[in-house]
Design an enzyme around this catalytic site. Structure first.
Site, mmCIF file in Angstrom:
data_model
loop_
_atom_site.group_PDB
_atom_site.id
_atom_site.type_symbol
_atom_site.label_atom_id
_atom_site.label_comp_id
_atom_site.label_asym_id
_atom_site.label_seq_id
_atom_site.Cartn_x
_atom_site.Cartn_y
_atom_site.Cartn_z
ATOM 1 C CG MET A 168 10.579 23.920 -0.734
ATOM 2 S SD MET A 168 9.463 25.052 -1.740
ATOM 3 C CE MET A 168 8.720 25.855 -0.351
ATOM 4 N NE ARG A 186 -5.994 0.611 12.190
ATOM 5 C CZ ARG A 186 -4.610 0.407 11.450
ATOM 6 N NH1 ARG A 186 -3.857 1.380 11.400
ATOM 7 N NH2 ARG A 186 -4.440 -0.766 11.018
ATOM 8 C CE1 TYR A 192 14.260 31.653 4.131
ATOM 9 C CE2 TYR A 192 14.497 29.344 3.817
ATOM 10 C CZ TYR A 192 14.229 30.541 3.364
ATOM 11 O OH TYR A 192 13.781 30.870 2.112
ATOM 12 C CE LYS A 240 -0.521 -0.576 4.968
ATOM 13 N NZ LYS A 240 -1.005 0.384 6.140
HETATM 14 C C1 PLP Z 1 -3.899 -4.703 8.222
HETATM 15 C C2 PLP Z 1 -2.196 -4.523 8.196
HETATM 16 N N1 PLP Z 1 -1.575 -5.509 8.227
HETATM 17 C C3 PLP Z 1 -0.237 -5.428 7.973
HETATM 18 C C4 PLP Z 1 0.434 -4.456 7.884
HETATM 19 C C5 PLP Z 1 1.668 -4.219 7.919
HETATM 20 O O1 PLP Z 1 2.663 -3.682 8.889
HETATM 21 P P1 PLP Z 1 3.908 -3.561 9.098
HETATM 22 O O2 PLP Z 1 4.438 -2.376 7.953
HETATM 23 O O3 PLP Z 1 4.100 -2.823 10.514
HETATM 24 O O4 PLP Z 1 4.581 -4.761 9.064
HETATM 25 C C6 PLP Z 1 -0.220 -3.172 8.108
HETATM 26 C C7 PLP Z 1 0.291 -1.977 8.081
HETATM 27 O O5 PLP Z 1 -0.279 -0.690 8.292
HETATM 28 C C8 PLP Z 1 -1.974 -3.432 8.176
HETATM 29 O O6 PLP Z 1 -2.697 -2.223 8.219
#
Ligand code: PLP
Length: 357
Positions: free
Chosen positions: A302, A132, A254, A34
């Site tokens: 920046m 969550r 800065y 992701k």
């Molecule tokens: C449902 C779920 N599984 C696995 C992971 C992977 O977590 P990590 O990057 O800590 O291994 C995430 C990451 O946010 C997650 O939301």
């Protein structure tokens, strides 16, 4: 051309995937890709991860991109669909849904024939205390029973709130997970992210879901990637574009927040918060030049930052590692009061991207 470059080391990614295989030899691996593969760039990472069993993403758009790049492994939408109309795409692109609230269950059941005909699993999320996503322990068993009765193949899933630490909630989460698993047997199960893969070998079950460890950053506050035998995948680097000899008492940058305590040689590096390098740091911060740590001085702007090269060889064009194998992203994050995950994900579009340093 301005040099702020992100290099992706595919062999390091493969090494880290093999580490997961070593640690969890009996589980399938759902590689979490992701957020553009945690900021690393989805295309190159998928190519390096092609021996994974499956992918995990946070939304339809991320999943469709993987399919459009030609990958056929199972893909889990870890937050499921956000509305019923997304189910058409789920079927079209053969995606597996997490369900974590009652409406998602109804949407899924409305499409059960097509979904089940494709052999897709449904991931049912337990809220065991992270609060969550997920069904509470009092609700989930009925949800799973209903899904099973409708012909779905279910995976019981949970996410730890504190897998990176010794926290009393861990035991509660494990206890609830095992209770539900036992009540719903036979059922597949998955609860381990990176930290839990290291910490709970007895909880690997059918699928592990590594994210950050694949990219060679640490999930723990107190263990670095060398200790964990992981290799940093990303090298973020830039070049020196100016050198200034300054006198004791002169300032840099800065706010003139840095004052030279002696006569110094200051190098200006072509990277700043516009590229995703963090601006606010709480502890002394460093970059690496030729594997040596070099202090960052003054405020990050920046497009530029300043480093103290008084005692090292440095010239215009010298490459500077902002994070990578010698200056770990986790250490930059720690100096900035954040975690490696955030720095990796919040790089901007500005740095150019290349494969392998
Ligand atoms: C449902 C779920 N599984 C696995 C992971 C992977 O977590 P990590 O990057 O800590 O291994 C995430 C990451 O946010 C997650 O939301």
């Amino acid at each position: 051309m301005r040099q702020a470059t992100v290099y992706i080391d595919s062999s390091a990614l493969q090494y880290n995937l093999n580490r997961v295989k070593q640690l969890a030899p009996h589980s399938k691996i759902v590689s979490m890709v992701k957020a553009n593969a945690y900021g690393h760039g989805i295309k190159d990472c998928l190519a390096a991860l092609d021996r994974t069993d499956a992918f995990g993403v946070a939304c339809l758009e991320e999943a469709i991109e993987i399919r459009q790049l030609g990958y056929t492994q199972p893909i889990t939408l870890i937050e499921g669909v956000f509305s019923e109309d997304e189910m058409t795409h789920v079927i079209q692109y053969q995606l597996e849904c997490m369900v974590h609230h009652a409406q998602q269950v109804e949407w899924l059941i409305a499409h059960k024939n097509a979904y089940n005909a494709l052999g897709l699993k449904v991931w049912v999320k337990l809220n065991s205390g992270m609060n969550r996503l997920g069904f509470k322990i009092t609700e989930i068993i009925a949800v799973i029973q209903r899904l099973k009765a409708e012909g779905f193949s279910c995976v019981l899933a949970m996410h730890f709130a504190n897998a990176d630490a010794d926290h009393p909630l861990n035991e509660q989460q494990i206890d609830q997970f095992l209770q539900v698993k036992q009540a719903c047997e036979p059922i597949m199960a998955s609860c381990c992210n990176s930290a839990a893969i290291f910490k709970y070998p007895e909880l690997h079950f059918d699928f592990v879901r590594p994210g950050i460890m694949l990219y060679g950053a640490t999930p723990f506050a107190d263990k670095n990637v060398h200790t964990l035998d992981l290799k940093p995948v990303m090298t973020f680097s830039a070049e020196i574009i100016a050198l200034n000899h300054i006198q004791q008492g002169e300032h840099v940058g800065y706010g003139s927040s840095f004052t030279a305590t002696k006569n110094m040689k200051i190098a200006i590096v072509s990277v700043g918060y516009g590229d995703g390098y963090p601006r606010a740091y709480l502890k002394p911060n460093f970059v690496a030049i030729n594997q040596k740590l070099v202090p960052v001085v003054g405020r990050v702007s920046m497009d530029m930052l300043a480093i103290d090269v008084t005692d090292i060889e440095a010239e215009i064009g010298t490459r500077v590692e902002l994070w990578g194998k010698h200056r770990l992203v986790d250490d930059v994050a720690d100096a900035n009061g954040t975690i490696g995950y955030e720095l990796l994900c919040r790089l901007t579009q500005r740095p150019s991207r290349r494969k392998n340093p």
